[in-house]
Design a protein around this motif. Structure first.
Motif, PDB file in Angstrom:
ATOM      1  N   GLY A  27       0.827  -1.184   0.000  1.00  0.00           N
ATOM      2  CA  GLY A  27       0.000   0.000   0.000  1.00  0.00           C
ATOM      3  C   GLY A  27       0.863   1.235   0.000  1.00  0.00           C
ATOM      4  N   GLY A  28       0.330   2.336  -0.466  1.00  0.00           N
ATOM      5  CA  GLY A  28       1.090   3.576  -0.509  1.00  0.00           C
ATOM      6  C   GLY A  28       2.239   3.496  -1.487  1.00  0.00           C
ATOM      7  N   CYS A  29       3.293   4.233  -1.194  1.00  0.00           N
ATOM      8  CA  CYS A  29       4.476   4.246  -2.065  1.00  0.00           C
ATOM      9  C   CYS A  29       5.710   4.343  -1.181  1.00  0.00           C
ATOM     10  CB  CYS A  29       4.422   5.416  -3.046  1.00  0.00           C
ATOM     11  SG  CYS A  29       5.814   5.464  -4.198  1.00  0.00           S
ATOM     12  N   ALA A  30       6.407   3.237  -1.016  1.00  0.00           N
ATOM     13  CA  ALA A  30       7.594   3.217  -0.175  1.00  0.00           C
ATOM     14  C   ALA A  30       8.745   3.943  -0.841  1.00  0.00           C
ATOM     15  CB  ALA A  30       7.997   1.771   0.127  1.00  0.00           C
ATOM     16  N   ALA A  31       9.676   4.426  -0.015  1.00  0.00           N
ATOM     17  CA  ALA A  31      10.802   5.188  -0.537  1.00  0.00           C
ATOM     18  C   ALA A  31      11.673   4.362  -1.479  1.00  0.00           C
ATOM     19  CB  ALA A  31      11.636   5.737   0.619  1.00  0.00           C
ATOM     20  N   ASN A  32      11.725   3.051  -1.256  1.00  0.00           N
ATOM     21  CA  ASN A  32      12.558   2.194  -2.097  1.00  0.00           C
ATOM     22  C   ASN A  32      11.773   1.529  -3.214  1.00  0.00           C
ATOM     23  OD1 ASN A  32      11.061   0.438  -0.570  1.00  0.00           O
ATOM     24  ND2 ASN A  32      12.778  -0.886   0.010  1.00  0.00           N
ATOM     25  N   ASP A  33      10.532   1.976  -3.420  1.00  0.00           N
ATOM     26  CA  ASP A  33       9.730   1.466  -4.525  1.00  0.00           C
ATOM     27  C   ASP A  33      10.419   1.788  -5.853  1.00  0.00           C
ATOM     28  OD1 ASP A  33       6.698   0.715  -5.428  1.00  0.00           O
ATOM     29  OD2 ASP A  33       7.513   2.306  -6.686  1.00  0.00           O
ATOM     30  N   MET A  34      10.316   0.879  -6.821  1.00  0.00           N
ATOM     31  CA  MET A  34      10.987   1.043  -8.103  1.00  0.00           C
ATOM     32  C   MET A  34      10.591   2.348  -8.794  1.00  0.00           C
ATOM     33  SD  MET A  34      10.807  -1.549 -11.360  1.00  0.00           S
ATOM     34  CE  MET A  34      10.820  -2.937 -10.222  1.00  0.00           C
ATOM     35  N   VAL A  35       9.284   2.661  -8.777  1.00  0.00           N
ATOM     36  CA  VAL A  35       8.813   3.884  -9.419  1.00  0.00           C
ATOM     37  C   VAL A  35       9.229   5.110  -8.608  1.00  0.00           C
ATOM     38  CG1 VAL A  35       6.774   5.147 -10.191  1.00  0.00           C
ATOM     39  CG2 VAL A  35       6.904   2.680 -10.524  1.00  0.00           C
ATOM     40  N   ALA A  36       9.188   5.002  -7.283  1.00  0.00           N
ATOM     41  CA  ALA A  36       9.613   6.115  -6.438  1.00  0.00           C
ATOM     42  C   ALA A  36      11.069   6.470  -6.698  1.00  0.00           C
ATOM     43  CB  ALA A  36       9.408   5.776  -4.967  1.00  0.00           C
ATOM     44  N   LEU A  37      11.913   5.469  -6.884  1.00  0.00           N
ATOM     45  CA  LEU A  37      13.321   5.721  -7.188  1.00  0.00           C
ATOM     46  C   LEU A  37      13.476   6.410  -8.543  1.00  0.00           C
ATOM     47  CD1 LEU A  37      14.879   2.346  -5.976  1.00  0.00           C
ATOM     48  CD2 LEU A  37      14.994   4.560  -4.823  1.00  0.00           C
ATOM     49  N   ALA A  38      12.667   5.991  -9.517  1.00  0.00           N
ATOM     50  CA  ALA A  38      12.722   6.622 -10.831  1.00  0.00           C
ATOM     51  C   ALA A  38      12.272   8.078 -10.759  1.00  0.00           C
ATOM     52  CB  ALA A  38      11.862   5.846 -11.818  1.00  0.00           C
ATOM     53  N   ILE A  39      11.239   8.363  -9.965  1.00  0.00           N
ATOM     54  CA  ILE A  39      10.761   9.745  -9.808  1.00  0.00           C
ATOM     55  C   ILE A  39      11.830  10.590  -9.129  1.00  0.00           C
ATOM     56  CG2 ILE A  39       9.071  11.187  -8.603  1.00  0.00           C
ATOM     57  CD1 ILE A  39       7.055   8.859  -9.068  1.00  0.00           C
ATOM     58  N   VAL A  47      13.636  17.418 -13.587  1.00  0.00           N
ATOM     59  CA  VAL A  47      12.439  17.051 -14.337  1.00  0.00           C
ATOM     60  C   VAL A  47      11.256  16.933 -13.379  1.00  0.00           C
ATOM     61  CG1 VAL A  47      11.374  15.308 -15.815  1.00  0.00           C
ATOM     62  CG2 VAL A  47      13.814  15.810 -16.040  1.00  0.00           C
ATOM     63  N   SER A  48      10.139  17.579 -13.712  1.00  0.00           N
ATOM     64  CA  SER A  48       8.907  17.445 -12.933  1.00  0.00           C
ATOM     65  C   SER A  48       8.137  16.223 -13.403  1.00  0.00           C
ATOM     66  CB  SER A  48       8.036  18.700 -13.094  1.00  0.00           C
ATOM     67  OG  SER A  48       8.675  19.837 -12.557  1.00  0.00           O
ATOM     68  N   VAL A  49       7.450  15.558 -12.475  1.00  0.00           N
ATOM     69  CA  VAL A  49       6.681  14.356 -12.788  1.00  0.00           C
ATOM     70  C   VAL A  49       5.229  14.576 -12.367  1.00  0.00           C
ATOM     71  CG1 VAL A  49       6.447  11.864 -12.466  1.00  0.00           C
ATOM     72  CG2 VAL A  49       8.725  12.924 -12.446  1.00  0.00           C
ATOM     73  N   VAL A  50       4.324  14.567 -13.345  1.00  0.00           N
ATOM     74  CA  VAL A  50       2.892  14.747 -13.101  1.00  0.00           C
ATOM     75  C   VAL A  50       2.202  13.407 -13.293  1.00  0.00           C
ATOM     76  CG1 VAL A  50       0.801  16.003 -13.757  1.00  0.00           C
ATOM     77  CG2 VAL A  50       3.051  17.106 -13.990  1.00  0.00           C
ATOM     78  N   VAL A  51       1.337  13.031 -12.343  1.00  0.00           N
ATOM     79  CA  VAL A  51       0.678  11.727 -12.390  1.00  0.00           C
ATOM     80  C   VAL A  51      -0.812  11.904 -12.124  1.00  0.00           C
ATOM     81  CG1 VAL A  51       0.727   9.353 -11.552  1.00  0.00           C
ATOM     82  CG2 VAL A  51       2.786  10.758 -11.385  1.00  0.00           C
ATOM     83  N   SER A  52      -1.635  11.164 -12.850  1.00  0.00           N
ATOM     84  CA  SER A  52      -3.071  11.170 -12.588  1.00  0.00           C
ATOM     85  C   SER A  52      -3.343  10.728 -11.160  1.00  0.00           C
ATOM     86  CB  SER A  52      -3.784  10.222 -13.553  1.00  0.00           C
ATOM     87  OG  SER A  52      -3.630  10.645 -14.888  1.00  0.00           O
ATOM     88  N   ALA A  53      -4.184  11.493 -10.449  1.00  0.00           N
ATOM     89  CA  ALA A  53      -4.485  11.161  -9.055  1.00  0.00           C
ATOM     90  C   ALA A  53      -5.293   9.878  -8.938  1.00  0.00           C
ATOM     91  CB  ALA A  53      -5.236  12.310  -8.397  1.00  0.00           C
ATOM     92  N   GLY A  54      -6.072   9.561  -9.972  1.00  0.00           N
ATOM     93  CA  GLY A  54      -6.863   8.339  -9.949  1.00  0.00           C
ATOM     94  C   GLY A  54      -8.353   8.615 -10.019  1.00  0.00           C
ATOM     95  N   VAL A  61      -5.469   9.695  -3.014  1.00  0.00           N
ATOM     96  CA  VAL A  61      -4.642   9.719  -4.220  1.00  0.00           C
ATOM     97  C   VAL A  61      -4.007   8.352  -4.406  1.00  0.00           C
ATOM     98  CG1 VAL A  61      -2.564  10.715  -5.245  1.00  0.00           C
ATOM     99  CG2 VAL A  61      -4.233  12.187  -4.108  1.00  0.00           C
ATOM    100  N   GLN A  62      -4.067   7.839  -5.640  1.00  0.00           N
ATOM    101  CA  GLN A  62      -3.617   6.484  -5.919  1.00  0.00           C
ATOM    102  C   GLN A  62      -2.139   6.446  -6.341  1.00  0.00           C
ATOM    103  OE1 GLN A  62      -7.227   5.795  -8.583  1.00  0.00           O
ATOM    104  NE2 GLN A  62      -7.077   3.799  -7.600  1.00  0.00           N
ATOM    105  N   TYR A  63      -1.622   5.250  -6.403  1.00  0.00           N
ATOM    106  CA  TYR A  63      -0.253   4.991  -6.831  1.00  0.00           C
ATOM    107  C   TYR A  63      -0.162   5.083  -8.354  1.00  0.00           C
ATOM    108  CZ  TYR A  63       3.937   2.128  -7.703  1.00  0.00           C
ATOM    109  OH  TYR A  63       5.141   1.653  -8.130  1.00  0.00           O
ATOM    110  N   PRO A  64       0.885   5.679  -8.933  1.00  0.00           N
ATOM    111  CA  PRO A  64       2.085   6.204  -8.282  1.00  0.00           C
ATOM    112  C   PRO A  64       2.029   7.704  -7.986  1.00  0.00           C
ATOM    113  CG  PRO A  64       2.485   6.067 -10.613  1.00  0.00           C
ATOM    114  CD  PRO A  64       1.081   5.566 -10.396  1.00  0.00           C
ATOM    115  N   ALA A  65       0.834   8.314  -8.086  1.00  0.00           N
ATOM    116  CA  ALA A  65       0.737   9.741  -7.783  1.00  0.00           C
ATOM    117  C   ALA A  65       1.041  10.023  -6.320  1.00  0.00           C
ATOM    118  CB  ALA A  65      -0.654  10.268  -8.132  1.00  0.00           C
ATOM    119  N   ASN A  66       0.946   9.010  -5.453  1.00  0.00           N
ATOM    120  CA  ASN A  66       1.237   9.210  -4.041  1.00  0.00           C
ATOM    121  C   ASN A  66       2.695   8.963  -3.693  1.00  0.00           C
ATOM    122  OD1 ASN A  66       1.327   6.432  -4.245  1.00  0.00           O
ATOM    123  ND2 ASN A  66      -0.452   6.042  -2.935  1.00  0.00           N
ATOM    124  N   CYS A  67       3.554   8.861  -4.696  1.00  0.00           N
ATOM    125  CA  CYS A  67       4.997   8.756  -4.444  1.00  0.00           C
ATOM    126  C   CYS A  67       5.571  10.152  -4.197  1.00  0.00           C
ATOM    127  CB  CYS A  67       5.707   8.116  -5.637  1.00  0.00           C
ATOM    128  SG  CYS A  67       5.316   6.368  -5.884  1.00  0.00           S
TER     129      CYS A  67
END
Length: 369
Positions: A27-39, A47-54, A61-67
């Protein structure tokens, strides 16, 4: 990848129009999550990263917007009330705001049925709604901010969007009370407000002491060995003018070429481009503010396949002389990497399985993308 080199036209903003309830099994978005590391890596590269909230109808707010580091884009109606389908809410490390995403009248979009190139008779129009279409509006707003102030950092952009956002009107929430009336929005329950493009652009125009801009010409395909001139005369200082700037050019990719004018606004690529792809980084420094900025330009010879080109291993060392003199720059092939920690090598079978699961748990209301 040494066969790619430094991207001479890197993205300033990344848009991700998808959302899911959970990243894989968590659940959520951990700091070591693969996508979180990419962001985090993207933000480290400015680079700014914009994500659909869901589209979970008032849920968090859903993943990965909650990273951490994202801008979560929800959807609002024309009157400022939240769309019934949108996610909302605040979180640690990301900004939530709401952009147009009307769920009643919908929007008209254009499409083409071509798979690799447009079909001549394949164009069509369709109606759509969803936070998938709100996110690109935020990304487009960021592109305007970067046009006004190319040196803006993601943190500055976050602040501009947050501080310029319009307040939610009364009864804007898509949550209701016991009698079915909409509730008010708060920064915690909904987000920082409604996207205000004009307000953000106006605020960006008056920022003080920005970085200078290294304005290099567009990357190009060349047909001969040289000479070529790379003109950066339109570079600007922190105040937007051309005074008190110093220039420093360096070859950062490709087989070594003969250079002149490496400390002037016009770099002379004298020879060495036959069968070669070369990239040159320009760093401009404002002598008044002592602030610097860098851009990269690429020259590719017509005889080279850019996808398979590999620089000679004979590079390294070398010198280049500034001013009107001549010299040779012989850099080793460059492969850049920063931030992100241990993300490399993980996206194999696990990454593919993760993507399959991500699509498998994607929640989506009918008619909402």
């Amino acid at each position: 990848d040494p066969t790619i080199g430094v991207n001479p036209n890197p993205a300033n903003v990344i848009n991700l129009s998808f959302a899911t309830d959970t990243p894989l099994f968590g659940g959520g978005c951990a700091a070591n999550d693969m996508v979180a590391l990419a962001i985090a890596d993207a933000r480290a590269r400015n680079v700014s990263v914009v994500v659909s909230a869901g589209n979970n109808s008032g849920g968090d707010v859903q993943y990965p917007a909650n990273c951490a580091g994202t801008i979560a884009a929800g959807a609002a109606e024309q009157d400022g009330q939240l769309a019934t389908y949108t996610a909302k809410g605040a979180g640690t490390g990301f900004v939530t705001l709401h952009a147009p995403g009307n769920s009643n009248g919908l929007y008209v979009g254009a499409s083409n049925t071509g798979t690799s190139s447009p079909n001549s008779n394949g164009s069509t129009a369709f109606l759509f709604a969803g936070t998938s279409f709100s996110a690109p509006m935020v990304a487009g707003a960021i592109s305007l901010l970067r046009a006004v102030r190319p040196s803006l950092t993601p943190s500055q952009i976050d602040s501009l969007l947050r501080n310029s956002a319009r307040p939610y009107p009364a009864n804007a929430s898509n949550s209701t009370n016991l009698v079915g009336a909409r509730l008010d929005c708060t920064p915690t329950s909904c987000g920082v407000g409604l996207l205000n493009v004009l307000g953000a652009v106006q605020a960006a125009r008056v920022l003080s002491n920005p970085l200078p801009v290294a304005n290099v010409q567009q990357s190009a395909v060349v047909a001969s060995n040289g000479p070529f001139e790379l003109d950066a005369a339109l570079s600007t200082n922190s105040a937007g003018g051309g005074a008190n700037l110093t220039f420093s050019w360096q070859q950062v990719f490709g087989n070594p070429v003969a250079l002149a004018g490496t400390s002037t606004s016009a770099l002379q690529v004298q020879s060495g481009m036959a069968g070669n792809i070369a990239e040159f980084a320009l760093t401009v420094t404002d002598a008044t503010t002592n602030r610097s900025n860098t851009s990269v330009v690429r020259l590719a010879n017509t005889s080279v396949n850019e996808r398979t080109f590999t620089p000679s291993s004979a590079g390294g060392g070398g010198t280049s002389t500034g001013g009107s003199g001549t010299g040779t720059s012989a850099p080793a092939p460059v492969a850049t990497s920063s931030g992100g920690g241990g993300g490399g090598g993980v996206l194999g079978l696990a990454g593919l399985l993760g993507m399959l699961m991500l699509f498998g748990v994607w929640r989506q209301r009918p008619g909402v993308a």
